[in-house]
Design a protein around this motif. Structure first.
Motif, short mmCIF file in Angstrom:
data_model
loop_
_atom_site.label_atom_id
_atom_site.label_comp_id
_atom_site.label_asym_id
_atom_site.label_seq_id
_atom_site.Cartn_x
_atom_site.Cartn_y
_atom_site.Cartn_z
N TYR A 1 -9.39 0.04 -4.47
CA TYR A 1 -10.09 -0.48 -3.60
C TYR A 1 -11.54 0.76 -3.17
CZ TYR A 1 -7.82 -4.17 -4.07
OH TYR A 1 -6.13 -5.42 -3.72
N GLU B 1 -13.52 1.96 -1.16
CA GLU B 1 -14.23 1.63 0.24
C GLU B 1 -13.42 2.82 1.21
OE1 GLU B 1 -10.73 -1.23 2.61
OE2 GLU B 1 -12.05 -2.23 0.99
N PRO C 1 -10.50 4.95 1.33
CA PRO C 1 -9.79 4.42 -0.18
C PRO C 1 -8.15 3.52 0.60
CG PRO C 1 -9.91 6.72 0.03
CD PRO C 1 -10.19 6.33 1.23
N LYS C 2 -7.95 2.44 0.05
CA LYS C 2 -7.43 1.96 -0.36
C LYS C 2 -6.25 1.42 -1.84
CE LYS C 2 -5.99 -3.04 0.36
NZ LYS C 2 -7.19 -4.49 1.17
N VAL C 3 -5.01 1.70 -1.57
CA VAL C 3 -4.50 1.24 -3.20
C VAL C 3 -3.23 0.67 -3.00
CG1 VAL C 3 -3.45 2.93 -5.18
CG2 VAL C 3 -5.12 4.54 -4.13
N GLU C 4 -3.33 -0.91 -3.45
CA GLU C 4 -1.94 -1.32 -3.60
C GLU C 4 -1.24 -1.19 -5.04
OE1 GLU C 4 -3.93 -4.98 -0.96
OE2 GLU C 4 -3.81 -5.05 -2.90
N GLU D 1 2.65 2.01 2.96
CA GLU D 1 4.09 0.67 3.35
C GLU D 1 5.27 1.71 2.62
OE1 GLU D 1 2.35 -3.33 4.31
OE2 GLU D 1 1.35 -2.51 1.85
N ARG E 1 0.93 -1.20 -0.34
CA ARG E 1 -0.15 0.12 0.37
C ARG E 1 1.19 1.73 -0.08
NH1 ARG E 1 -4.76 -0.83 4.08
NH2 ARG E 1 -5.15 1.25 3.09
N TYR E 2 0.13 2.76 -0.31
CA TYR E 2 1.23 3.77 -0.22
C TYR E 2 1.78 3.85 0.80
CZ TYR E 2 1.98 8.48 -1.27
OH TYR E 2 2.83 9.73 -1.41
#
Length: 113
Positions: free
Chosen positions: A73, A75, A78-81, A42, A39-40
């Protein structure tokens, strides 16, 4: 408009280094090779000396060059991988070789690892 290369060897080296050169690109690619998906936040912790602006810009460039993929994602929050593409994975053996060379040179110069 297509650019013509005067020297094919020089042009191809220049092309490659424009895609992976710079302070953060190789480190981001290496981090993603070790973790597979990050993820961003990390990546921000892993590349601690980068600013959020530089990290975002570098990730966009790597994505534009199709070396990494970005999955959003939808949600809250927000979640970005991010992960390596097949093209990005092709670079890892070369980065690994550069890493080994760097370790060897640092040991010769007594640079603390």
């Amino acid at each position: 408009m297509e650019k013509k290369c005067q020297n094919q060897t020089t042009c191809s080296v220049d092309y490659a280094f424009r895609r992976i050169g710079g302070k953060y690109k190789g480190r981001i690619l290496w981090a993603l090779s070790e973790q597979k998906t990050m993820r961003y936040g990390e990546l921000g912790r892993r590349i601690a000396d980068s600013t959020p602006k530089m990290l975002t810009q570098t990730l966009r460039e790597l994505e534009e060059d199709k070396l990494i993929s970005r999955k959003v994602y939808y949600e809250v929050p927000p979640k970005v991988e991010y992960s390596l593409t097949n093209t990005g994975e092709e670079l890892i053996p070369f980065i690994s070789h550069l890493r080994a060379w760097g370790i060897k040179q640092m040991q010769k110069e007594n640079v603390v690892l």
